[in-house]
Scaffold this motif. Structure first.
Motif, PDB file in Angstrom:
ATOM      1  N   ILE A 143       1.192  -1.210   0.245  1.00  0.00           N
ATOM      2  CA  ILE A 143      -0.277  -0.195   0.076  1.00  0.00           C
ATOM      3  C   ILE A 143       0.881   1.259   0.289  1.00  0.00           C
ATOM      4  CG2 ILE A 143      -1.642   1.340   1.558  1.00  0.00           C
ATOM      5  CD1 ILE A 143      -3.018  -1.310   2.243  1.00  0.00           C
ATOM      6  N   LYS A 144       1.668   1.646   0.905  1.00  0.00           N
ATOM      7  CA  LYS A 144       2.393   2.821   1.260  1.00  0.00           C
ATOM      8  C   LYS A 144       3.440   2.791  -0.276  1.00  0.00           C
ATOM      9  CE  LYS A 144       3.725   2.637   5.788  1.00  0.00           C
ATOM     10  NZ  LYS A 144       5.012   2.895   6.756  1.00  0.00           N
ATOM     11  N   GLU A 145       4.537   1.824  -0.923  1.00  0.00           N
ATOM     12  CA  GLU A 145       5.367   1.771  -2.049  1.00  0.00           C
ATOM     13  C   GLU A 145       4.286   1.743  -2.922  1.00  0.00           C
ATOM     14  OE1 GLU A 145       7.918  -0.819  -1.226  1.00  0.00           O
ATOM     15  OE2 GLU A 145       9.016   0.172   0.929  1.00  0.00           O
ATOM     16  N   LYS A 146       3.040   0.796  -3.559  1.00  0.00           N
ATOM     17  CA  LYS A 146       2.491   0.999  -4.623  1.00  0.00           C
ATOM     18  C   LYS A 146       3.337   0.186  -5.091  1.00  0.00           C
ATOM     19  CE  LYS A 146      -0.630   4.510  -4.431  1.00  0.00           C
ATOM     20  NZ  LYS A 146      -1.004   3.575  -2.458  1.00  0.00           N
ATOM     21  N   GLU A 147       4.136  -1.066  -4.812  1.00  0.00           N
ATOM     22  CA  GLU A 147       4.951  -1.990  -5.596  1.00  0.00           C
ATOM     23  C   GLU A 147       4.517  -3.285  -5.722  1.00  0.00           C
ATOM     24  OE1 GLU A 147       7.674  -3.227  -8.781  1.00  0.00           O
ATOM     25  OE2 GLU A 147       7.626  -1.373  -8.309  1.00  0.00           O
ATOM     26  N   VAL A 148       4.370  -4.049  -6.505  1.00  0.00           N
ATOM     27  CA  VAL A 148       3.574  -5.476  -6.812  1.00  0.00           C
ATOM     28  C   VAL A 148       4.689  -6.652  -7.144  1.00  0.00           C
ATOM     29  CG1 VAL A 148       0.940  -4.694  -5.570  1.00  0.00           C
ATOM     30  CG2 VAL A 148       2.034  -5.196  -8.467  1.00  0.00           C
ATOM     31  N   GLN A 149       5.561  -5.907  -7.826  1.00  0.00           N
ATOM     32  CA  GLN A 149       6.398  -7.161  -8.872  1.00  0.00           C
ATOM     33  C   GLN A 149       7.239  -8.047  -7.782  1.00  0.00           C
ATOM     34  OE1 GLN A 149       5.711  -6.978 -11.814  1.00  0.00           O
ATOM     35  NE2 GLN A 149       5.136  -4.895 -12.170  1.00  0.00           N
ATOM     36  N   PRO A 150       7.655  -8.168  -6.827  1.00  0.00           N
ATOM     37  CA  PRO A 150       8.022  -9.007  -6.089  1.00  0.00           C
ATOM     38  C   PRO A 150       7.223 -10.645  -5.809  1.00  0.00           C
ATOM     39  CG  PRO A 150       8.848  -7.187  -4.890  1.00  0.00           C
ATOM     40  CD  PRO A 150       7.892  -7.259  -6.015  1.00  0.00           C
ATOM     41  N   LEU A 151       5.750 -10.403  -5.506  1.00  0.00           N
ATOM     42  CA  LEU A 151       4.775 -10.818  -4.768  1.00  0.00           C
ATOM     43  C   LEU A 151       4.697 -12.070  -6.590  1.00  0.00           C
ATOM     44  CD1 LEU A 151       1.776  -8.538  -3.757  1.00  0.00           C
ATOM     45  CD2 LEU A 151       3.885  -9.681  -2.338  1.00  0.00           C
ATOM     46  N   SER A 152       3.985 -13.375  -5.903  1.00  0.00           N
ATOM     47  CA  SER A 152       3.664 -14.559  -6.589  1.00  0.00           C
ATOM     48  C   SER A 152       1.899 -14.160  -6.002  1.00  0.00           C
ATOM     49  CB  SER A 152       4.066 -15.491  -5.906  1.00  0.00           C
ATOM     50  OG  SER A 152       4.016 -16.597  -6.897  1.00  0.00           O
ATOM     51  N   PRO A 153       1.147 -14.025  -7.281  1.00  0.00           N
ATOM     52  CA  PRO A 153      -0.560 -13.957  -6.905  1.00  0.00           C
ATOM     53  C   PRO A 153      -0.416 -15.623  -6.866  1.00  0.00           C
ATOM     54  CG  PRO A 153      -0.007 -13.368  -9.533  1.00  0.00           C
ATOM     55  CD  PRO A 153       1.747 -13.595  -8.179  1.00  0.00           C
ATOM     56  N   LEU A 191      -8.882 -12.019   4.774  1.00  0.00           N
ATOM     57  CA  LEU A 191      -8.975 -10.548   4.698  1.00  0.00           C
ATOM     58  C   LEU A 191      -8.021 -10.703   4.255  1.00  0.00           C
ATOM     59  CD1 LEU A 191     -11.190  -8.589   3.934  1.00  0.00           C
ATOM     60  CD2 LEU A 191     -10.617  -8.462   6.640  1.00  0.00           C
ATOM     61  N   VAL A 192      -6.949 -10.272   4.473  1.00  0.00           N
ATOM     62  CA  VAL A 192      -5.477  -9.839   4.478  1.00  0.00           C
ATOM     63  C   VAL A 192      -4.756 -10.998   3.194  1.00  0.00           C
ATOM     64  CG1 VAL A 192      -3.273  -9.242   5.260  1.00  0.00           C
ATOM     65  CG2 VAL A 192      -4.675  -9.060   7.056  1.00  0.00           C
ATOM     66  N   ASN A 193      -5.106 -11.249   2.698  1.00  0.00           N
ATOM     67  CA  ASN A 193      -4.324 -11.874   1.290  1.00  0.00           C
ATOM     68  C   ASN A 193      -5.265 -11.535   0.145  1.00  0.00           C
ATOM     69  OD1 ASN A 193      -2.352 -14.273   2.329  1.00  0.00           O
ATOM     70  ND2 ASN A 193      -3.048 -14.377   3.724  1.00  0.00           N
ATOM     71  N   GLY A 194      -6.281 -11.738   0.318  1.00  0.00           N
ATOM     72  CA  GLY A 194      -7.931 -11.359  -0.195  1.00  0.00           C
ATOM     73  C   GLY A 194      -6.999  -9.821  -0.881  1.00  0.00           C
ATOM     74  N   LEU A 195      -7.460  -8.938   0.427  1.00  0.00           N
ATOM     75  CA  LEU A 195      -6.674  -7.603  -0.448  1.00  0.00           C
ATOM     76  C   LEU A 195      -5.300  -7.596  -0.281  1.00  0.00           C
ATOM     77  CD1 LEU A 195      -7.683  -5.479   3.362  1.00  0.00           C
ATOM     78  CD2 LEU A 195      -8.714  -5.548   1.070  1.00  0.00           C
ATOM     79  N   LEU A 196      -3.874  -8.423  -0.391  1.00  0.00           N
ATOM     80  CA  LEU A 196      -2.734  -8.598  -1.303  1.00  0.00           C
ATOM     81  C   LEU A 196      -3.770  -8.779  -2.589  1.00  0.00           C
ATOM     82  CD1 LEU A 196      -0.017  -7.340  -0.485  1.00  0.00           C
ATOM     83  CD2 LEU A 196      -0.014 -10.105   0.421  1.00  0.00           C
ATOM     84  N   LEU A 197      -4.605  -9.666  -3.044  1.00  0.00           N
ATOM     85  CA  LEU A 197      -4.076 -10.492  -4.329  1.00  0.00           C
ATOM     86  C   LEU A 197      -5.035  -8.894  -5.325  1.00  0.00           C
ATOM     87  CD1 LEU A 197      -3.556 -12.526  -5.968  1.00  0.00           C
ATOM     88  CD2 LEU A 197      -6.241 -13.374  -5.054  1.00  0.00           C
ATOM     89  N   ILE A 198      -6.284  -8.477  -3.990  1.00  0.00           N
ATOM     90  CA  ILE A 198      -6.616  -7.297  -5.408  1.00  0.00           C
ATOM     91  C   ILE A 198      -5.818  -6.234  -5.718  1.00  0.00           C
ATOM     92  CG2 ILE A 198      -8.149  -5.312  -4.904  1.00  0.00           C
ATOM     93  CD1 ILE A 198     -10.480  -7.629  -2.926  1.00  0.00           C
ATOM     94  N   TYR A 199      -5.178  -5.824  -4.515  1.00  0.00           N
ATOM     95  CA  TYR A 199      -3.386  -4.745  -4.795  1.00  0.00           C
ATOM     96  C   TYR A 199      -2.889  -5.045  -6.509  1.00  0.00           C
ATOM     97  CZ  TYR A 199      -4.668  -1.457  -1.244  1.00  0.00           C
ATOM     98  OH  TYR A 199      -5.746   0.401  -0.922  1.00  0.00           O
ATOM     99  N   TYR A 200      -2.323  -6.379  -5.262  1.00  0.00           N
ATOM    100  CA  TYR A 200      -1.216  -6.902  -6.360  1.00  0.00           C
ATOM    101  C   TYR A 200      -1.959  -6.772  -8.271  1.00  0.00           C
ATOM    102  CZ  TYR A 200       0.855 -10.028 -10.212  1.00  0.00           C
ATOM    103  OH  TYR A 200       1.405  -9.809 -11.199  1.00  0.00           O
ATOM    104  N   TYR A 201      -3.336  -6.754  -8.583  1.00  0.00           N
ATOM    105  CA  TYR A 201      -3.997  -6.844  -9.620  1.00  0.00           C
ATOM    106  C   TYR A 201      -4.548  -5.642 -10.389  1.00  0.00           C
ATOM    107  CZ  TYR A 201      -4.173 -12.020 -10.526  1.00  0.00           C
ATOM    108  OH  TYR A 201      -4.208 -13.154 -10.390  1.00  0.00           O
ATOM    109  N   ILE A 202      -4.741  -4.788  -9.534  1.00  0.00           N
ATOM    110  CA  ILE A 202      -4.767  -3.287  -9.158  1.00  0.00           C
ATOM    111  C   ILE A 202      -3.102  -2.762  -9.617  1.00  0.00           C
ATOM    112  CG2 ILE A 202      -5.009  -1.356  -7.860  1.00  0.00           C
ATOM    113  CD1 ILE A 202      -7.571  -2.913  -6.512  1.00  0.00           C
ATOM    114  N   LEU A 203      -2.079  -3.492  -9.345  1.00  0.00           N
ATOM    115  CA  LEU A 203      -0.948  -2.109  -9.487  1.00  0.00           C
ATOM    116  C   LEU A 203       0.368  -2.829 -10.070  1.00  0.00           C
ATOM    117  CD1 LEU A 203      -0.592  -0.813  -5.721  1.00  0.00           C
ATOM    118  CD2 LEU A 203      -1.295   0.649  -6.877  1.00  0.00           C
TER     119      LEU A 203
END
Length: 83
Positions: free
Chosen positions: A25-35, A69-81
Motif C-alpha cells: 500500500i505504501k510503496e505501490k510495488e507488487v512485482q516481487p509478489l507471487s499471485p 481477508l488480508v491475503n485477499g486485499l493483497l491479491l486485489i492490490y496485486y492486480y490493481i497495481l
C-alpha cells in the motif's frame, strides 16, 4: 490452555502477511509478489475456516478469516497495481 495457545498461534499466523500488505500500500510495488502463492494460501486458509466451522472452533475461524481477508486485499492490490 489449548485455546490460549491456539488463539496466539492463529493471531500470529494471521498477521504475518499484514506487513507485506502495508508495504504494498505504501510503496505501490507488487512485482516481487507471487499471485499464485497468494491464491494457494487463500485456498488453504479458506479450508481452515471450513474446518473451524465444522469443529466449532472460534480461534480457527476468526484467525483464518482475518488471514483470508488480508491475503485477499493483497491479491486485489496485486492486480490493481501490476504493470
Amino acid at each position: 490452555m489449548e485455546t490460549v495457545i491456539g488463539t496466539i498461534a492463529g493471531a500470529l499466523t494471521s498477521i504475518s502477511m499484514l506487513p507485506q500488505l502495508i508495504k504494498v500500500i505504501k510503496e505501490k510495488e507488487v512485482q516481487p509478489l507471487s499471485p499464485t502463492m497468494i491464491i494457494v494460501l487463500m485456498a488453504g486458509v479458506a479450508l481452515w475456516v471450513v474446518y473451524g466451522i465444522m469443529k466449532s472452533e472460534w480461534p480457527i475461524i476468526i484467525s483464518n478469516s482475518f488471514s483470508f481477508l488480508v491475503n485477499g486485499l493483497l491479491l486485489i492490490y496485486y492486480y490493481i497495481l501490476k504493470e
